[in-house]
Design a protein around this motif. Structure first.
Motif, PDB file in Angstrom:
ATOM      1  N   GLU A   6       7.034  10.692  -1.911  1.00 40.20           N
ATOM      2  CA  GLU A   6       6.353   9.702  -2.745  1.00 40.20           C
ATOM      3  C   GLU A   6       5.943  10.312  -4.075  1.00 40.20           C
ATOM      4  N   SER A   7       5.829   9.447  -5.079  1.00 38.80           N
ATOM      5  CA  SER A   7       5.315   9.855  -6.382  1.00 38.80           C
ATOM      6  C   SER A   7       4.739   8.631  -7.077  1.00 38.80           C
ATOM      7  N   GLY A   8       4.024   8.896  -8.171  1.00 39.82           N
ATOM      8  CA  GLY A   8       3.508   7.800  -8.973  1.00 39.82           C
ATOM      9  C   GLY A   8       2.034   7.504  -8.798  1.00 39.82           C
ATOM     10  N   GLY A   9       1.394   8.202  -7.878  1.00 41.15           N
ATOM     11  CA  GLY A   9      -0.034   7.992  -7.706  1.00 41.15           C
ATOM     12  C   GLY A   9      -0.820   8.549  -8.881  1.00 41.15           C
ATOM     13  N   GLY A  10      -2.118   8.241  -8.890  1.00 34.92           N
ATOM     14  CA  GLY A  10      -2.962   8.747  -9.955  1.00 34.92           C
ATOM     15  C   GLY A  10      -4.278   8.007 -10.008  1.00 34.92           C
ATOM     16  N   LEU A  11      -4.967   8.218 -11.126  1.00 35.95           N
ATOM     17  CA  LEU A  11      -6.268   7.593 -11.369  1.00 35.95           C
ATOM     18  C   LEU A  11      -6.085   6.451 -12.357  1.00 35.95           C
ATOM     19  N   VAL A  12      -6.610   5.284 -12.011  1.00 36.08           N
ATOM     20  CA  VAL A  12      -6.483   4.116 -12.879  1.00 36.08           C
ATOM     21  C   VAL A  12      -7.768   3.312 -12.804  1.00 36.08           C
ATOM     22  N   GLN A  13      -8.084   2.621 -13.874  1.00 36.02           N
ATOM     23  CA  GLN A  13      -9.266   1.770 -13.882  1.00 36.02           C
ATOM     24  C   GLN A  13      -8.971   0.456 -13.158  1.00 36.02           C
ATOM     25  N   GLY A  15      -8.290  -3.205 -12.392  1.00 34.77           N
ATOM     26  CA  GLY A  15      -7.520  -4.141 -13.192  1.00 34.77           C
ATOM     27  C   GLY A  15      -6.219  -3.575 -13.717  1.00 34.77           C
ATOM     28  N   GLY A  16      -6.053  -2.281 -13.582  1.00 38.49           N
ATOM     29  CA  GLY A  16      -4.848  -1.629 -14.073  1.00 38.49           C
ATOM     30  C   GLY A  16      -3.699  -1.699 -13.083  1.00 38.49           C
ATOM     31  N   SER A  17      -2.621  -1.002 -13.436  1.00 36.38           N
ATOM     32  CA  SER A  17      -1.400  -1.044 -12.629  1.00 36.38           C
ATOM     33  C   SER A  17      -0.858   0.356 -12.403  1.00 36.38           C
ATOM     34  N   LEU A  18      -0.164   0.505 -11.306  1.00 39.89           N
ATOM     35  CA  LEU A  18       0.595   1.716 -10.993  1.00 39.89           C
ATOM     36  C   LEU A  18       1.868   1.298 -10.281  1.00 39.89           C
ATOM     37  N   ASP A  62      -2.492  -9.155   3.738  1.00 36.85           N
ATOM     38  CA  ASP A  62      -3.237 -10.200   3.025  1.00 36.85           C
ATOM     39  C   ASP A  62      -4.014  -9.627   1.852  1.00 36.85           C
ATOM     40  N   SER A  63      -4.487  -8.410   2.008  1.00 39.30           N
ATOM     41  CA  SER A  63      -5.338  -7.804   0.973  1.00 39.30           C
ATOM     42  C   SER A  63      -4.587  -7.483  -0.304  1.00 39.30           C
ATOM     43  N   VAL A  64      -3.259  -7.422  -0.246  1.00 43.77           N
ATOM     44  CA  VAL A  64      -2.482  -7.070  -1.439  1.00 43.77           C
ATOM     45  C   VAL A  64      -1.530  -8.177  -1.863  1.00 43.77           C
ATOM     46  N   GLU A  65      -1.414  -9.219  -1.047  1.00 46.44           N
ATOM     47  CA  GLU A  65      -0.510 -10.336  -1.357  1.00 46.44           C
ATOM     48  C   GLU A  65      -0.809 -10.893  -2.751  1.00 46.44           C
ATOM     49  N   GLY A  66       0.231 -11.043  -3.547  1.00 46.88           N
ATOM     50  CA  GLY A  66       0.068 -11.577  -4.893  1.00 46.88           C
ATOM     51  C   GLY A  66      -0.230 -10.538  -5.944  1.00 46.88           C
ATOM     52  N   ARG A  67      -0.577  -9.327  -5.520  1.00 43.40           N
ATOM     53  CA  ARG A  67      -0.879  -8.249  -6.478  1.00 43.40           C
ATOM     54  C   ARG A  67       0.157  -7.129  -6.416  1.00 43.40           C
ATOM     55  N   PHE A  68       0.690  -6.874  -5.239  1.00 43.57           N
ATOM     56  CA  PHE A  68       1.661  -5.797  -5.040  1.00 43.57           C
ATOM     57  C   PHE A  68       3.047  -6.393  -4.822  1.00 43.57           C
ATOM     58  N   THR A  78      15.793   4.711  -3.349  1.00 46.41           N
ATOM     59  CA  THR A  78      14.379   4.679  -3.705  1.00 46.41           C
ATOM     60  C   THR A  78      13.773   3.312  -3.403  1.00 46.41           C
ATOM     61  N   VAL A  79      12.556   3.341  -2.911  1.00 49.20           N
ATOM     62  CA  VAL A  79      11.780   2.121  -2.728  1.00 49.20           C
ATOM     63  C   VAL A  79      10.542   2.222  -3.614  1.00 49.20           C
ATOM     64  N   TYR A  80      10.129   1.099  -4.155  1.00 42.54           N
ATOM     65  CA  TYR A  80       9.021   1.057  -5.102  1.00 42.54           C
ATOM     66  C   TYR A  80       7.907   0.154  -4.580  1.00 42.54           C
ATOM     67  N   LEU A  81       6.709   0.444  -5.053  1.00 42.62           N
ATOM     68  CA  LEU A  81       5.576  -0.447  -4.818  1.00 42.62           C
ATOM     69  C   LEU A  81       4.871  -0.632  -6.153  1.00 42.62           C
ATOM     70  N   GLN A  82       5.080  -1.789  -6.747  1.00 43.56           N
ATOM     71  CA  GLN A  82       4.397  -2.123  -7.994  1.00 43.56           C
ATOM     72  C   GLN A  82       3.029  -2.689  -7.644  1.00 43.56           C
ATOM     73  N   MET A  83       1.995  -2.056  -8.154  1.00 48.23           N
ATOM     74  CA  MET A  83       0.626  -2.447  -7.828  1.00 48.23           C
ATOM     75  C   MET A  83      -0.074  -2.915  -9.091  1.00 48.23           C
ATOM     76  N   ASN A  84      -0.433  -4.173  -9.138  1.00 43.75           N
ATOM     77  CA  ASN A  84      -1.125  -4.759 -10.277  1.00 43.75           C
ATOM     78  C   ASN A  84      -2.528  -5.204  -9.878  1.00 43.75           C
ATOM     79  N   SER A  85      -3.351  -5.434 -10.876  1.00 45.74           N
ATOM     80  CA  SER A  85      -4.727  -5.908 -10.641  1.00 45.74           C
ATOM     81  C   SER A  85      -5.427  -5.045  -9.598  1.00 45.74           C
ATOM     82  N   LEU A  86      -5.330  -3.752  -9.780  1.00 46.39           N
ATOM     83  CA  LEU A  86      -5.880  -2.829  -8.791  1.00 46.39           C
ATOM     84  C   LEU A  86      -7.396  -2.937  -8.702  1.00 46.39           C
ATOM     85  N   LYS A  87      -7.879  -2.730  -7.495  1.00 44.72           N
ATOM     86  CA  LYS A  87      -9.307  -2.814  -7.201  1.00 44.72           C
ATOM     87  C   LYS A  87      -9.779  -1.474  -6.637  1.00 44.72           C
TER      88      LYS A  87
END
Length: 123
Positions: A6-13, A15-18, A62-68, A78-87
């Protein structure tokens, strides 16, 4: 045998995305259902999302539906996970998992796991 990194993790505010990536080695990737799981400190590992071997079916917690959004690129293994509107509650170590399966039903178990990538969402 399938190895996952895996890669792509990090620190985000908040509402941000990874976008997380999971690179797989081995010739079985195109026959694998690919899942994402996460584990927050002091909590059990939980399911996040899965995509079937041909990309025909996806499932989300359910907790990520509509955001991921989960996707796969078989040409890149490769498989990806686009994460938007992070909480802040999305903070966890995210793990990629693979199961050799040509079913349209998500696997009940996974044989192959990555080492994980940390995602931290600040408020």
């Amino acid at each position: 045998q399938v190895q996952l990194v895996e890669s792509g993790g990090g620190l985000v505010q908040a509402g941000g995305s990874l976008r997380l990536s999971c690179a797989a080695s081995g010739r079985s990737f195109s026959s694998c259902a690919m899942g994402w799981f996460r584990q927050a400190p002091g909590k059990e590992r939980e399911f996040v999302s899965v995509i079937t071997w041909n990309g025909g079916t996806t499932y989300y917690a359910d907790s990520v539906e509509g955001r991921f959004t989960i996707s796969r690129d078989d040409a890149k293994n490769t498989v990806y996970l686009q994460m938007n509107s992070l909480k802040p509650e999305d903070t966890a170590v995210y793990y990629c998992a693979a199961e050799i399966s040509r079913s349209q039903r998500p696997p009940l178990e996974y044989d192959y796991w990555g080492q994980g990538t940390q995602v931290t969402v600040s408020s």
